[in-house]
Enzyme design. Structure first.
Site, mmCIF file in Angstrom:
data_model
loop_
_atom_site.group_PDB
_atom_site.id
_atom_site.type_symbol
_atom_site.label_atom_id
_atom_site.label_comp_id
_atom_site.label_asym_id
_atom_site.label_seq_id
_atom_site.Cartn_x
_atom_site.Cartn_y
_atom_site.Cartn_z
ATOM 1 N N CYS A 145 58.340 72.650 21.545
ATOM 2 C CA CYS A 145 58.956 73.927 21.170
ATOM 3 C C CYS A 145 59.429 74.704 22.398
ATOM 4 O O CYS A 145 60.169 75.665 22.280
ATOM 5 C CB CYS A 145 57.988 74.779 20.346
ATOM 6 S SG CYS A 145 56.505 75.222 21.256
ATOM 7 N N ASP B 16 57.609 76.519 24.325
ATOM 8 C CA ASP B 16 56.874 77.762 24.548
ATOM 9 C C ASP B 16 55.910 77.623 25.723
ATOM 10 O O ASP B 16 55.376 76.554 25.985
ATOM 11 C CB ASP B 16 56.108 78.151 23.281
ATOM 12 C CG ASP B 16 57.065 78.566 22.175
ATOM 13 O OD1 ASP B 16 58.250 78.729 22.476
ATOM 14 O OD2 ASP B 16 56.624 78.717 21.029
ATOM 15 N N CYS C 235 56.402 81.800 20.396
ATOM 16 C CA CYS C 235 56.522 82.252 19.008
ATOM 17 C C CYS C 235 55.441 83.289 18.674
ATOM 18 O O CYS C 235 54.512 83.510 19.447
ATOM 19 C CB CYS C 235 56.409 81.063 18.085
ATOM 20 S SG CYS C 235 54.725 80.442 17.989
ATOM 21 N N CYS D 78 50.316 75.919 18.106
ATOM 22 C CA CYS D 78 50.419 77.147 18.897
ATOM 23 C C CYS D 78 49.032 77.579 19.369
ATOM 24 O O CYS D 78 48.876 78.049 20.503
ATOM 25 C CB CYS D 78 51.057 78.257 18.084
ATOM 26 S SG CYS D 78 52.464 77.721 17.103
HETATM 27 FE FE1 FES Z 1 55.660 76.781 20.075
HETATM 28 FE FE2 FES Z 1 54.348 78.291 18.447
HETATM 29 S S1 FES Z 1 56.180 77.267 18.052
HETATM 30 S S2 FES Z 1 53.806 77.755 20.438
#
Ligand code: FES
Length: 145
Positions: free
Chosen positions: A33, A35, A59, A103
């Site tokens: 993702c 992140d 997110c 996450c």
């Molecule tokens: Fe990547 Fe939540 S979608 S940490």
């Protein structure tokens, strides 16, 4: 879809920020993702986590789990902080939707990465702690994001 606690920690995240001269800093990323989460720990001479802060580029669930994870490790011993798993964080948040479980894993890994950094700086071994796979702390001094 999200529990009230998740919404609360997303909208009013606790412990946002940095700790100057932190005892340990851990930065982890999720390649899928994209992140990124960074957790700062202030650990005293008795091995108690005095303070924890985070910066998360990610997110809503990542923000909520960082917020809860930092709340959970504060006041804990290093060994207790190690037990703050993604499961513990999710339980404290009254659950996360299945697609958001990864996450919370980021939060667990960020804590472990910060403890790893602390152990390295102090030349100690923390029993039961392994270097997190998604630790991207290397060269983070230069890194800006
Ligand atoms: Fe990547 Fe939540 S979608 S940490």
């Amino acid at each position: 879809m999200y529990s009230e606690k998740v919404m609360d920690h997303f909208q009013n995240p606790r412990n946002v920020g940095e700790i100057e001269n932190a005892s340990g800093v851990g930065t982890v990323g999720n390649a899928k993702c994209g992140d990124i989460m960074r957790i700062f720990l202030d650990i005293d001479d008795n091995g108690i986590v005095r303070d924890a802060k985070f910066k998360t580029f990610g997110c809503g669930a990542a923000v909520a789990t960082s917020s809860m994870a930092t709340e959970l490790v504060k006041g804990k011993t290093i060994q207790e902080a190690l037990q703050v798993t993604n499961k513990a964080v999710m339980e404290a948040l009254d659950g996360l939707p299945p697609v958001k479980v990864h996450c919370s894993l980021l939060a667990e890994e960020a804590i472990h990465a910060a403890l790893w950094d602390y152990a390295e700086k102090h030349g100690i071994v923390i029993e039961g702690l392994e270097k997190p796979k998604n630790d991207i702390s290397e060269g983070e001094e230069e890194e800006q994001y």
